[in-house]
Design a protein around this motif. Structure first.
Motif, PDB file in Angstrom:
ATOM      1  N   ALA A   1       0.817  -1.215   0.000  1.00  0.00           N
ATOM      2  CA  ALA A   1       0.000   0.000   0.000  1.00  0.00           C
ATOM      3  C   ALA A   1       0.859   1.277   0.000  1.00  0.00           C
ATOM      4  CB  ALA A   1      -0.966  -0.017   1.180  1.00  0.00           C
ATOM      5  N   PRO A   2       1.909   1.366   0.848  1.00  0.00           N
ATOM      6  CA  PRO A   2       2.716   2.592   0.798  1.00  0.00           C
ATOM      7  C   PRO A   2       3.337   2.827  -0.585  1.00  0.00           C
ATOM      8  CG  PRO A   2       3.200   1.361   2.795  1.00  0.00           C
ATOM      9  CD  PRO A   2       2.346   0.479   1.946  1.00  0.00           C
ATOM     10  N   THR A   3       3.827   1.761  -1.197  1.00  0.00           N
ATOM     11  CA  THR A   3       4.446   1.936  -2.516  1.00  0.00           C
ATOM     12  C   THR A   3       3.394   2.332  -3.540  1.00  0.00           C
ATOM     13  OG1 THR A   3       6.062   0.285  -1.860  1.00  0.00           O
ATOM     14  CG2 THR A   3       5.981   0.821  -4.195  1.00  0.00           C
ATOM     15  N   ALA A   4       2.202   1.724  -3.401  1.00  0.00           N
ATOM     16  CA  ALA A   4       1.103   2.065  -4.316  1.00  0.00           C
ATOM     17  C   ALA A   4       0.714   3.539  -4.173  1.00  0.00           C
ATOM     18  CB  ALA A   4      -0.101   1.164  -4.043  1.00  0.00           C
ATOM     19  N   SER A   5       0.850   4.094  -2.974  1.00  0.00           N
ATOM     20  CA  SER A   5       0.531   5.519  -2.780  1.00  0.00           C
ATOM     21  C   SER A   5       1.394   6.384  -3.691  1.00  0.00           C
ATOM     22  CB  SER A   5       0.751   5.901  -1.310  1.00  0.00           C
ATOM     23  OG  SER A   5       0.746   7.305  -1.168  1.00  0.00           O
ATOM     24  N   ALA A   6       2.707   6.068  -3.738  1.00  0.00           N
ATOM     25  CA  ALA A   6       3.609   6.849  -4.600  1.00  0.00           C
ATOM     26  C   ALA A   6       3.281   6.622  -6.073  1.00  0.00           C
ATOM     27  CB  ALA A   6       5.058   6.474  -4.301  1.00  0.00           C
ATOM     28  N   VAL A   7       2.919   5.380  -6.428  1.00  0.00           N
ATOM     29  CA  VAL A   7       2.556   5.084  -7.817  1.00  0.00           C
ATOM     30  C   VAL A   7       1.323   5.909  -8.214  1.00  0.00           C
ATOM     31  CG1 VAL A   7       1.651   3.288  -9.366  1.00  0.00           C
ATOM     32  CG2 VAL A   7       3.538   2.757  -7.802  1.00  0.00           C
ATOM     33  N   LEU A   8       0.336   5.958  -7.307  1.00  0.00           N
ATOM     34  CA  LEU A   8      -0.890   6.711  -7.601  1.00  0.00           C
ATOM     35  C   LEU A   8      -0.605   8.198  -7.738  1.00  0.00           C
ATOM     36  CD1 LEU A   8      -3.957   5.878  -7.869  1.00  0.00           C
ATOM     37  CD2 LEU A   8      -2.442   4.056  -7.147  1.00  0.00           C
ATOM     38  N   GLY A   9       0.316   8.712  -6.918  1.00  0.00           N
ATOM     39  CA  GLY A   9       0.682  10.132  -7.043  1.00  0.00           C
ATOM     40  C   GLY A   9       1.209  10.420  -8.436  1.00  0.00           C
ATOM     41  N   ASP A  10       2.088   9.544  -8.915  1.00  0.00           N
ATOM     42  CA  ASP A  10       2.630   9.710 -10.271  1.00  0.00           C
ATOM     43  C   ASP A  10       1.550   9.557 -11.325  1.00  0.00           C
ATOM     44  OD1 ASP A  10       5.210  10.118  -9.375  1.00  0.00           O
ATOM     45  OD2 ASP A  10       5.946   8.102  -9.903  1.00  0.00           O
ATOM     46  N   LEU A  11       0.675   8.597 -11.078  1.00  0.00           N
ATOM     47  CA  LEU A  11      -0.390   8.330 -12.058  1.00  0.00           C
ATOM     48  C   LEU A  11      -1.309   9.551 -12.191  1.00  0.00           C
ATOM     49  CD1 LEU A  11      -1.827   6.372 -13.928  1.00  0.00           C
ATOM     50  CD2 LEU A  11      -2.772   5.217 -11.945  1.00  0.00           C
ATOM     51  N   VAL A  12      -1.638  10.157 -11.059  1.00  0.00           N
ATOM     52  CA  VAL A  12      -2.493  11.354 -11.112  1.00  0.00           C
ATOM     53  C   VAL A  12      -1.776  12.478 -11.864  1.00  0.00           C
ATOM     54  CG1 VAL A  12      -3.494  13.198  -9.685  1.00  0.00           C
ATOM     55  CG2 VAL A  12      -3.903  10.802  -9.098  1.00  0.00           C
ATOM     56  N   MET A  13      -0.470  12.649 -11.608  1.00  0.00           N
ATOM     57  CA  MET A  13       0.287  13.702 -12.321  1.00  0.00           C
ATOM     58  C   MET A  13       0.277  13.438 -13.827  1.00  0.00           C
ATOM     59  SD  MET A  13       1.356  15.708  -9.981  1.00  0.00           S
ATOM     60  CE  MET A  13       2.582  16.693 -10.794  1.00  0.00           C
ATOM     61  N   ALA A  14       0.564  12.189 -14.196  1.00  0.00           N
ATOM     62  CA  ALA A  14       0.623  11.851 -15.624  1.00  0.00           C
ATOM     63  C   ALA A  14      -0.758  12.017 -16.272  1.00  0.00           C
ATOM     64  CB  ALA A  14       1.124  10.416 -15.800  1.00  0.00           C
ATOM     65  N   ALA A  15      -1.802  11.638 -15.525  1.00  0.00           N
ATOM     66  CA  ALA A  15      -3.163  11.751 -16.067  1.00  0.00           C
ATOM     67  C   ALA A  15      -3.557  13.219 -16.226  1.00  0.00           C
ATOM     68  CB  ALA A  15      -4.145  11.012 -15.152  1.00  0.00           C
ATOM     69  N   ARG A  16      -3.188  14.044 -15.234  1.00  0.00           N
ATOM     70  CA  ARG A  16      -3.490  15.488 -15.349  1.00  0.00           C
ATOM     71  C   ARG A  16      -2.824  16.073 -16.584  1.00  0.00           C
ATOM     72  NH1 ARG A  16      -2.092  17.279  -9.284  1.00  0.00           N
ATOM     73  NH2 ARG A  16      -4.124  16.924  -8.326  1.00  0.00           N
ATOM     74  N   ASN A  17      -1.586  15.638 -16.829  1.00  0.00           N
ATOM     75  CA  ASN A  17      -0.887  16.147 -18.016  1.00  0.00           C
ATOM     76  C   ASN A  17      -1.587  15.711 -19.296  1.00  0.00           C
ATOM     77  OD1 ASN A  17       0.958  17.475 -16.461  1.00  0.00           O
ATOM     78  ND2 ASN A  17       2.549  15.909 -16.621  1.00  0.00           N
ATOM     79  N   LYS A  18      -2.147  14.503 -19.289  1.00  0.00           N
ATOM     80  CA  LYS A  18      -2.897  14.049 -20.472  1.00  0.00           C
ATOM     81  C   LYS A  18      -4.162  14.910 -20.656  1.00  0.00           C
ATOM     82  CE  LYS A  18      -0.502  10.325 -21.771  1.00  0.00           C
ATOM     83  NZ  LYS A  18       0.128  10.210 -23.096  1.00  0.00           N
ATOM     84  N   VAL A  19      -4.759  15.301 -19.530  1.00  0.00           N
ATOM     85  CA  VAL A  19      -6.006  16.073 -19.603  1.00  0.00           C
ATOM     86  C   VAL A  19      -5.734  17.546 -19.930  1.00  0.00           C
ATOM     87  CG1 VAL A  19      -7.973  16.932 -18.221  1.00  0.00           C
ATOM     88  CG2 VAL A  19      -7.263  14.531 -18.065  1.00  0.00           C
ATOM     89  N   HIS A  20      -4.763  18.114 -19.227  1.00  0.00           N
ATOM     90  CA  HIS A  20      -4.572  19.577 -19.322  1.00  0.00           C
ATOM     91  C   HIS A  20      -3.401  19.976 -20.222  1.00  0.00           C
ATOM     92  CE1 HIS A  20      -7.444  20.005 -16.088  1.00  0.00           C
ATOM     93  NE2 HIS A  20      -6.760  19.124 -15.378  1.00  0.00           N
ATOM     94  N   GLY A  21      -2.645  18.985 -20.689  1.00  0.00           N
ATOM     95  CA  GLY A  21      -1.430  19.301 -21.456  1.00  0.00           C
ATOM     96  C   GLY A  21      -0.273  19.504 -20.504  1.00  0.00           C
ATOM     97  N   GLY A  22       0.912  19.642 -21.042  1.00  0.00           N
ATOM     98  CA  GLY A  22       2.099  19.838 -20.201  1.00  0.00           C
ATOM     99  C   GLY A  22       2.753  18.510 -19.895  1.00  0.00           C
TER     100      GLY A  22
END
Ligand SMILES: NC(=O)c1ccc[n+]([C@@H]2O[C@H](COP(=O)([O-])OP(=O)(O)OC[C@H]3O[C@@H](n4cnc5c(N)ncnc54)[C@H](O)[C@@H]3O)[C@@H](O)[C@H]2O)c1
Ligand SMILES: N[C@@H](CCO)C(=O)O
Ligand code: NA
Length: 436
Positions: A312-333
């Motif tokens: 779970a702790p490692t998955a937390s960091a993975v999810l943080g990255d996933l949200v960043m990457a997904a935001r970039n797909k949505v908003h650009g950048g």
């Protein structure tokens, strides 16, 4: 299209082991919150597993044993690699990047040697390659180094970045537990790698040191550049001796910018078990916890502490990255690119200044102390403390030095073993976390 009507972001998860299963759980359980944070729903398009027959906490229709096909699917925007190893994920990640997918991985073994290759593919495809979970699990350390400290000059990054070895050393220290028993327990708890050699011989910590040094010093450092010693030869007696010096033993990963007398800057990246004074903050980092201390020219000293391993702790960091990457797909950048402009060379271990603790069995007769001290002074190594324990056939000398080039210290130890009056050198450890 408004923010909330953006098309869903498709995610492929590769590997459903300790970390992958937790990533899938969080994606399914927190779907609404994640959608709000990203600005679009995150939808799992497929999960690659090795064994299709095994019961899993997800729809079986999502499972596939063909990760190579999954990473190329047009409805996949982001690939999350949690298989581990090198060759298989290297090919899969390369293919994902070449097909324009952003990639999130926790795979330090792969990144320690192939960040350059993969970062180039990510740059060419204008997608993200994120790997916060690869170093110190849940603890934010990659992003602070890459982004928060991007305007500062990092001098040193040092800490405890392997949960398995810290768990083992802590248990051996607290309970006098046997090495093998504690190692098996670390495996059961999901901290140890499939092959625990990677943990106990320091390969995992060295891979993480390579990643940290690369980022901190804007240079490309690979696992082979890191001086590495593991903990498999540490005994209960070593921990007991450490305690008599008001120290404990920790496996440290140290990345340092060193400047020689000619002003030349080099990188030292090294992993070894070291004595750490009980008063030092790293001494109280126990169990599978990790801690990373960053020293930067203007920020001063920063300390990051938390769970460095576990699903779970490692998955937390993975999810943080996933949200960043997904935001970039949505908003650009895009996130930051690999930065290697400084290209600092690596300093050999022998050039690094360290302190040694040397414990030896000696003959208990006049002149022995002077002979032993002579070997240190012959190599210009200054002794900080000497203690004799026991007498006659149980006589032991314990010497702690001041800082000296590691080559001078190791040559001294070699010379000590040759002395008639030294019956055996029972333990040699470095001492870290002191100012002198
Ligand atoms: N466990 C931790 O605490 C931790 C922490 C940080 C980083 N990591 C890293 O995360 C990654 C995953 O670690 P883990 O502990 O979950 O490992 P794990 O062994 O529990 O999981 C890996 C999974 O991948 C599956 N797999 C193997 N080959 C496959 C293939 N070709 N296709 C699909 N699936 C395949 C395996 O069956 C297994 O279920 C590794 O790179 C590891 O170094 C783990
Ligand atoms: N095996 C690793 C997992 C986290 O990277 C550890 O013990 O720290
Ligand atoms: Na991390």
């Amino acid at each position: 299209m408004t923010e909330h009507s953006h098309r869903p972001i498709g995610v492929a998860v590769l590997g459903m082991g300790n970390v992958g299963a937790e990533v899938v759980r969080i994606l399914l359980q927190n779907a609404d919150d994640l959608q709000a944070r990203v600005g679009a729903p995150i939808e799992i398009r497929g999960i690659a597993v090795a064994d299709l027959g095994k019961a899993r906490a997800c729809a079986t229709s999502l499972l596939t044993d063909d990760p190579a096909a999954l990473v190329k699917r047009p409805d996949v925007d982001i690939v999350v690699e949690l298989i581990g190893g090198i060759d298989v994920p290297r090919t899969l990640i390369a293919s994902a990047l070449e097909h324009g997918k952003s990639v999130v991985t926790a795979n330090k073994a792969l990144l320690a040697d192939y960040t350059g290759e993969l970062a180039t593919l990510a740059a060419d495809a204008k997608v993200d390659l994120y790997f916060e979970a690869s170093v110190a699990g849940a603890i934010p350390v990659i992003r602070p180094l890459m982004q928060s400290l991007a305007g500062d000059t990092v001098q040193r990054v040092a800490g405890i970045v392997n949960g398995t070895t810290n768990f083992i050393l802590s248990a051996m220290d607290a309970d006098g537990e046997d090495y093998d028993v504690v190692l098996a327990e670390a495996g059961r708890l999901g901290y140890a790698e499939a092959d625990p050699t990677a943990d106990v011989e320091g390969y995992d910590a060295a891979a993480k040191a390579a990643i940290l040094a690369s980022i901190a010093f804007h240079s490309r450092v690979t696992a082979g550049d890191v001086h590495r010693e593991g903990i498999s030869s540490i005994t209960a007696a070593d921990l007991a001796s450490a305690a008599t010096l008001d120290c404990t033993i920790k496996l440290l990963s140290i990345c340092e910018r060193i400047v020689d007398s000619a002003g030349r800057q080099r990188i030292s990246a090294r992993v070894y078990p070291a004595l750490v004074p009980l008063t030092h903050p790293l001494a109280s980092v126990n169990g599978a916890f990790n801690a990373v201390v960053v020293e930067a020219e203007n920020a001063g000293r920063l300390m990051f502490y938390g769970q460095g391993a576990g699903g779970a702790p490692t998955a937390s960091a993975v999810l943080g990255d996933l949200v960043m990457a997904a935001r970039n797909k949505v908003h650009g950048g895009r996130g930051p690119l690999e930065s290697t402009y400084a290209s600092l060379p690596i300093a050999p271990m022998g050039d690094v200044n360290t302190r040694y603790y040397v414990s030896m069995k000696v003959a208990d007769r006049p002149g022995v102390l002077a002979t032993v001290a002579g070997e240190f002074s012959a190599r210009n190594v200054s002794i900080a403390t000497v203690r004799q324990e026991g007498a006659e056939e149980n006589a032991r000398l314990i010497v702690v030095t001041h800082r000296a080039p590691d080559s001078a210290l190791s040559e001294t130890v070699d010379a000590l073993t040759e002395l008639d009056s030294v019956l055996s050198v029972s333990s040699v450890l470095r001492l870290e976390g002191t100012d002198d």
